[in-house]
Scaffold this active site. Structure first.
Site, PDB file in Angstrom:
ATOM      1  N   ILE A   1       0.835  -1.208   0.000  1.00 49.20           N
ATOM      2  CA  ILE A   1       0.000   0.000   0.000  1.00 49.20           C
ATOM      3  C   ILE A   1       0.871   1.260   0.000  1.00 49.20           C
TER       4      ILE A   1
ATOM      5  N   LYS B   1      12.486  -0.636   6.399  1.00 47.62           N
ATOM      6  CA  LYS B   1      13.504  -1.563   6.913  1.00 47.62           C
ATOM      7  C   LYS B   1      13.933  -2.577   5.854  1.00 47.62           C
TER       8      LYS B   1
ATOM      9  N   THR C   1      12.144  -5.371   4.813  1.00 48.89           N
ATOM     10  CA  THR C   1      11.896  -6.751   5.250  1.00 48.89           C
ATOM     11  C   THR C   1      11.594  -7.587   4.008  1.00 48.89           C
TER      12      THR C   1
ATOM     13  N   ASP D   1      14.927   0.940  10.367  1.00 50.40           N
ATOM     14  CA  ASP D   1      13.950   0.215  11.174  1.00 50.40           C
ATOM     15  C   ASP D   1      13.235   1.257  12.037  1.00 50.40           C
TER      16      ASP D   1
ATOM     17  N   THR E   1      -6.398  -1.194  10.482  1.00 48.20           N
ATOM     18  CA  THR E   1      -7.161  -2.232   9.797  1.00 48.20           C
ATOM     19  C   THR E   1      -8.525  -2.437  10.447  1.00 48.20           C
ATOM     20  N   ASP E   2      -9.462  -2.979   9.661  1.00 46.18           N
ATOM     21  CA  ASP E   2     -10.775  -3.301  10.240  1.00 46.18           C
ATOM     22  C   ASP E   2     -10.684  -4.515  11.180  1.00 46.18           C
ATOM     23  N   GLU E   3      -9.541  -5.231  11.109  1.00 45.55           N
ATOM     24  CA  GLU E   3      -9.423  -6.454  11.909  1.00 45.55           C
ATOM     25  C   GLU E   3      -9.381  -6.178  13.407  1.00 45.55           C
TER      26      GLU E   3
ATOM     27  N   TYR F   1      -1.619 -10.352  14.994  1.00 41.84           N
ATOM     28  CA  TYR F   1      -1.517  -9.203  14.090  1.00 41.84           C
ATOM     29  C   TYR F   1      -2.512  -8.112  14.501  1.00 41.84           C
TER      30      TYR F   1
ATOM     31  N   ALA G   1      -4.141  -7.712  17.209  1.00 36.61           N
ATOM     32  CA  ALA G   1      -3.919  -7.203  18.565  1.00 36.61           C
ATOM     33  C   ALA G   1      -2.806  -6.163  18.559  1.00 36.61           C
TER      34      ALA G   1
ATOM     35  N   LYS H   1      -1.964  -4.277  16.021  1.00 37.68           N
ATOM     36  CA  LYS H   1      -2.476  -3.059  15.355  1.00 37.68           C
ATOM     37  C   LYS H   1      -3.392  -2.291  16.319  1.00 37.68           C
TER      38      LYS H   1
ATOM     39  N   ASN I   1      -7.227  -4.795   1.240  1.00 33.98           N
ATOM     40  CA  ASN I   1      -6.829  -4.138  -0.007  1.00 33.98           C
ATOM     41  C   ASN I   1      -6.442  -5.181  -1.051  1.00 33.98           C
TER      42      ASN I   1
ATOM     43  N   TYR J   1      -8.713 -21.699   2.828  1.00 38.66           N
ATOM     44  CA  TYR J   1      -8.770 -22.135   4.224  1.00 38.66           C
ATOM     45  C   TYR J   1     -10.213 -22.480   4.616  1.00 38.66           C
TER      46      TYR J   1
ATOM     47  N   TYR K   1       6.668 -23.944   5.004  1.00 38.38           N
ATOM     48  CA  TYR K   1       5.693 -24.690   4.203  1.00 38.38           C
ATOM     49  C   TYR K   1       6.330 -25.734   3.304  1.00 38.38           C
TER      50      TYR K   1
HETATM   51  P1  NAD Z   1       3.341  -4.884   3.406  1.00 38.06           P
HETATM   52  O1  NAD Z   1       3.629  -6.063   4.271  1.00 38.06           O
HETATM   53  O2  NAD Z   1       3.152  -5.081   1.959  1.00 38.06           O
HETATM   54  O3  NAD Z   1       4.514  -3.810   3.564  1.00 38.06           O
HETATM   55  C1  NAD Z   1       5.018  -3.425   4.803  1.00 38.06           C
HETATM   56  C2  NAD Z   1       6.251  -2.552   4.568  1.00 38.06           C
HETATM   57  O4  NAD Z   1       6.711  -2.104   5.852  1.00 38.06           O
HETATM   58  C3  NAD Z   1       7.419  -3.295   3.912  1.00 38.06           C
HETATM   59  O5  NAD Z   1       8.015  -2.507   2.908  1.00 38.06           O
HETATM   60  C4  NAD Z   1       8.387  -3.520   5.076  1.00 38.06           C
HETATM   61  O6  NAD Z   1       9.769  -3.576   4.678  1.00 38.06           O
HETATM   62  C5  NAD Z   1       8.117  -2.308   5.941  1.00 38.06           C
HETATM   63  N1  NAD Z   1       8.477  -2.567   7.348  1.00 38.06           N
HETATM   64  C6  NAD Z   1       8.131  -3.631   8.106  1.00 38.06           C
HETATM   65  N2  NAD Z   1       8.692  -3.534   9.317  1.00 38.06           N
HETATM   66  C7  NAD Z   1       9.379  -2.367   9.336  1.00 38.06           C
HETATM   67  C8  NAD Z   1      10.154  -1.708  10.315  1.00 38.06           C
HETATM   68  N3  NAD Z   1      10.358  -2.226  11.547  1.00 38.06           N
HETATM   69  N4  NAD Z   1      10.705  -0.510  10.009  1.00 38.06           N
HETATM   70  C9  NAD Z   1      10.539   0.032   8.776  1.00 38.06           C
HETATM   71  N5  NAD Z   1       9.832  -0.566   7.802  1.00 38.06           N
HETATM   72  C10 NAD Z   1       9.257  -1.755   8.075  1.00 38.06           C
HETATM   73  O7  NAD Z   1       2.100  -4.176   4.068  1.00 38.06           O
HETATM   74  P2  NAD Z   1       0.822  -3.500   3.383  1.00 38.06           P
HETATM   75  O8  NAD Z   1      -0.120  -4.553   2.960  1.00 38.06           O
HETATM   76  O9  NAD Z   1       1.281  -2.508   2.400  1.00 38.06           O
HETATM   77  O10 NAD Z   1       0.169  -2.766   4.647  1.00 38.06           O
HETATM   78  C11 NAD Z   1       0.496  -1.416   4.950  1.00 38.06           C
HETATM   79  C12 NAD Z   1      -0.276  -0.991   6.190  1.00 38.06           C
HETATM   80  O11 NAD Z   1      -1.680  -1.120   5.951  1.00 38.06           O
HETATM   81  C13 NAD Z   1       0.023  -1.834   7.434  1.00 38.06           C
HETATM   82  O12 NAD Z   1       0.079  -0.965   8.545  1.00 38.06           O
HETATM   83  C14 NAD Z   1      -1.175  -2.767   7.531  1.00 38.06           C
HETATM   84  O13 NAD Z   1      -1.429  -3.139   8.878  1.00 38.06           O
HETATM   85  C15 NAD Z   1      -2.283  -1.891   6.977  1.00 38.06           C
HETATM   86  N6  NAD Z   1      -3.407  -2.632   6.365  1.00 38.06           N
HETATM   87  C16 NAD Z   1      -3.177  -3.447   5.294  1.00 38.06           C
HETATM   88  C17 NAD Z   1      -4.257  -4.105   4.697  1.00 38.06           C
HETATM   89  C18 NAD Z   1      -4.073  -4.977   3.475  1.00 38.06           C
HETATM   90  O14 NAD Z   1      -5.063  -5.517   2.980  1.00 38.06           O
HETATM   91  N7  NAD Z   1      -2.875  -5.138   2.939  1.00 38.06           N
HETATM   92  C19 NAD Z   1      -5.549  -3.962   5.224  1.00 38.06           C
HETATM   93  C20 NAD Z   1      -5.719  -3.142   6.340  1.00 38.06           C
HETATM   94  C21 NAD Z   1      -4.645  -2.460   6.885  1.00 38.06           C
HETATM   95  P1  TYD Z   2      -5.325 -12.554   3.703  1.00 38.55           P
HETATM   96  O1  TYD Z   2      -5.095 -12.123   2.294  1.00 38.55           O
HETATM   97  O2  TYD Z   2      -4.227 -13.247   4.436  1.00 38.55           O
HETATM   98  O3  TYD Z   2      -5.838 -11.287   4.510  1.00 38.55           O
HETATM   99  P2  TYD Z   2      -6.496 -11.216   6.008  1.00 38.55           P
HETATM  100  O4  TYD Z   2      -6.159 -12.453   6.750  1.00 38.55           O
HETATM  101  O5  TYD Z   2      -5.802 -10.021   6.566  1.00 38.55           O
HETATM  102  O6  TYD Z   2      -7.963 -11.026   5.805  1.00 38.55           O
HETATM  103  O7  TYD Z   2      -6.564 -13.521   3.708  1.00 38.55           O
HETATM  104  C1  TYD Z   2      -7.815 -13.128   3.173  1.00 38.55           C
HETATM  105  C2  TYD Z   2      -8.785 -14.258   3.400  1.00 38.55           C
HETATM  106  O8  TYD Z   2      -8.378 -15.383   2.600  1.00 38.55           O
HETATM  107  C3  TYD Z   2      -8.790 -14.763   4.827  1.00 38.55           C
HETATM  108  O9  TYD Z   2     -10.133 -15.143   5.144  1.00 38.55           O
HETATM  109  C4  TYD Z   2      -7.886 -15.974   4.807  1.00 38.55           C
HETATM  110  C5  TYD Z   2      -8.104 -16.521   3.411  1.00 38.55           C
HETATM  111  N1  TYD Z   2      -6.936 -17.198   2.774  1.00 38.55           N
HETATM  112  C6  TYD Z   2      -7.100 -18.422   2.146  1.00 38.55           C
HETATM  113  O10 TYD Z   2      -8.208 -18.997   2.137  1.00 38.55           O
HETATM  114  N2  TYD Z   2      -6.022 -18.989   1.529  1.00 38.55           N
HETATM  115  C7  TYD Z   2      -4.790 -18.410   1.513  1.00 38.55           C
HETATM  116  O11 TYD Z   2      -3.821 -18.985   0.949  1.00 38.55           O
HETATM  117  C8  TYD Z   2      -4.638 -17.141   2.161  1.00 38.55           C
HETATM  118  C9  TYD Z   2      -3.304 -16.453   2.174  1.00 38.55           C
HETATM  119  C10 TYD Z   2      -5.744 -16.567   2.770  1.00 38.55           C
END
Ligand code: NAD
Ligand code: TYD
Length: 374
Positions: A13, A36, A38, A63, A133-135, A158, A160, A162, A188, A215, A355
């Site tokens: 994002i 960082k 990662t 970091d 997040t909505d979680e 996760y 918790a 957030k 997203n 799952y 895995y």
């Molecule tokens: P992502 O895992 O794709 O990217 C996370 C980024 O943060 C990476 O570039 C990683 O290197 C960096 N990072 C991790 N630990 C770090 C640290 N200690 N210091 C500096 N950088 C660090 O994550 P994303 O999907 O882009 O999510 C971005 C944000 O949006 C997060 O806060 C996540 O909780 C929130 N969010 C994501 C979703 C989703 O569907 N992806 C939904 C709701 C909220």
């Molecule tokens: P995920 O993309 O991990 O997002 P979140 O757990 O944050 O919602 O998972 C989205 C949904 O898909 C979740 O209900 C778990 C499910 N899922 C699968 O069924 N198979 C998979 O391989 C993954 C990664 C997720």
């Protein structure tokens, strides 16, 4: 907004947000991305924007838990705004190893808040925007939606972590007057998403003729939000949102996981018909659907009520799920090199260790509840 600190800008994002920002005609400022690097980061995701806006887009390896360095960067760049994405973001990983989640999501946020508090002691023209997040709201039954007033009830390490960071951010507003806003968004999807989340896992496995792991019974519901819509919501909140306020962001995209996976298969059939994909060996994409062991504590349903954002700031999503899925599938197909690059790093090592390779995920759980969806 002159100088914006984006944390986690090499992630899914964050990188979409930086690209979005540089597309805005009104944006004349600069961005400092602090990441960082990662397993989830990919500098390639910002290659084009960095080349095009060399003088206005910088990345620093850092970091966010490194308080000294964060402090130094605040002094050096004199940030006017923080957009905080950096996090450990994958629920499954938080189940295997919660430590990094507590470190980055809680301590990292704390470190940024402290640096902002020190640097902005006498400033009101600044903003600390925290992406959540909505979680954090827990799991819904068949009806209802999460509102900003829904009590927090996180279920995974996760969510918790957030939730803890959200509380810290709001505490800094109430206690120290830090001008913060928080957005809580749903799942997203879109370009540049790391292949551990459902959509890219399924898409990539399908192209490679591997099992598509679902799952449990596949009836868990998520409310899918196209990433560009999320970016526009964040920018709206930063510019027009009220300090101390939380805004939910949703995509009107409720769907069960099984429906979503079938939707990806349908989109793929149109773009790369299975009959022309040798990896499929005569099967159709949907034949690869494989039910695997459920995630522990798997939240059943998420759905977002974003009426506050619509009513107060005039925002609403613009990309429907069908359209967004087609765009996303098309993006991955024409950016396969990005997929190869992102899979060549740390992720592969983790995947092998935990895995024995993603393709074997289904087999790992094969003993229990494995059956084909069709
Ligand atoms: P992502 O895992 O794709 O990217 C996370 C980024 O943060 C990476 O570039 C990683 O290197 C960096 N990072 C991790 N630990 C770090 C640290 N200690 N210091 C500096 N950088 C660090 O994550 P994303 O999907 O882009 O999510 C971005 C944000 O949006 C997060 O806060 C996540 O909780 C929130 N969010 C994501 C979703 C989703 O569907 N992806 C939904 C709701 C909220
Ligand atoms: P995920 O993309 O991990 O997002 P979140 O757990 O944050 O919602 O998972 C989205 C949904 O898909 C979740 O209900 C778990 C499910 N899922 C699968 O069924 N198979 C998979 O391989 C993954 C990664 C997720």
């Amino acid at each position: 907004m002159r100088t914006i600190l984006v944390t986690g800008g090499y992630g899914f994002i964050g990188s979409n947000f930086i690209r979005y920002l540089f597309r805005q005609k009104g944006f004349k400022g600069r961005v400092v991305n602090l990441d960082k690097l990662t397993y989830a980061a990919n500098p390639d995701s910002l290659k084009e924007v960095t080349a095009k806006f060399k003088a206005r887009c910088t990345s620093v390896k850092c970091d966010i838990c490194d308080h000294e360095l964060v402090d130094k960067l605040f002094k050096k760049y004199r940030f006017d705004c923080v957009v905080h994405f950096a996090a450990e973001s994958h629920v499954d990983r938080s189940i295997y190893g919660p430590k990094d989640f507590v470190e980055t999501n809680i301590h990292g946020t704390f470190s940024l808040l402290e640096a902002a508090r020190a640097a902005w002691a006498d400033r009101k023209d600044v903003r600390f925007h925290h992406i959540s997040t909505d979680e954090v709201y827990g799991s819904l039954g068949r009806t209802g939606k999460f509102k900003e007033t829904t009590p927090y009830d996180p279920r995974s390490p996760y969510s918790a972590s957030k939730a803890a960071s959200d509380h810290l951010v709001m505490a800094y507003h109430h206690t120290y007057g830090l001008p913060v806003t928080i957005s809580n968004c749903s799942n997203n999807y879109g370009p540049y998403q790391f292949p551990e989340k459902l959509l890219p896992v399924v898409l990539i496995n399908a192209i490679e003729g591997k099992p598509l792991p679902i799952y449990g019974d596949g009836k868990n519901v998520r409310d899918w939000l196209y990433v560009e819509d999320h970016c526009s919501a964040i920018w709206r909140v930063i510019n027009k949102g009220r300090p101390g306020r939380t805004y939910n962001v949703g995509g009107d995209g409720e769907m069960t996981n099984l429906e979503l996976v079938k939707g990806i298969c349908d989109a793929l059939e149109k773009l790369v018909p299975s009959s022309e994909n040798k990896a499929l060996k005569g099967k159709r994409y949907a034949d690869l659907i494989t039910f695997v062991k459920d995630r522990p504590g798997h939240d059943r349903r998420y759905a977002i009520d974003y009426s506050r954002l619509r009513r107060e700031l005039g925002w609403q999503p613009s990309v429907g799920l069908a359209e967004g899925l087609c765009r996303t599938v098309a993006w991955y197909l024409s950016n396969w090199q990005w997929v190869t690059l992102v899979r060549s790093g740390e992720y592969r090592k983790w995947e092998e260790k935990n895995y024995g390779g993603r393709g074997k995920t289904a087999a790992r759980a094969g003993g229990r509840g494995r059956r084909n969806a069709r």
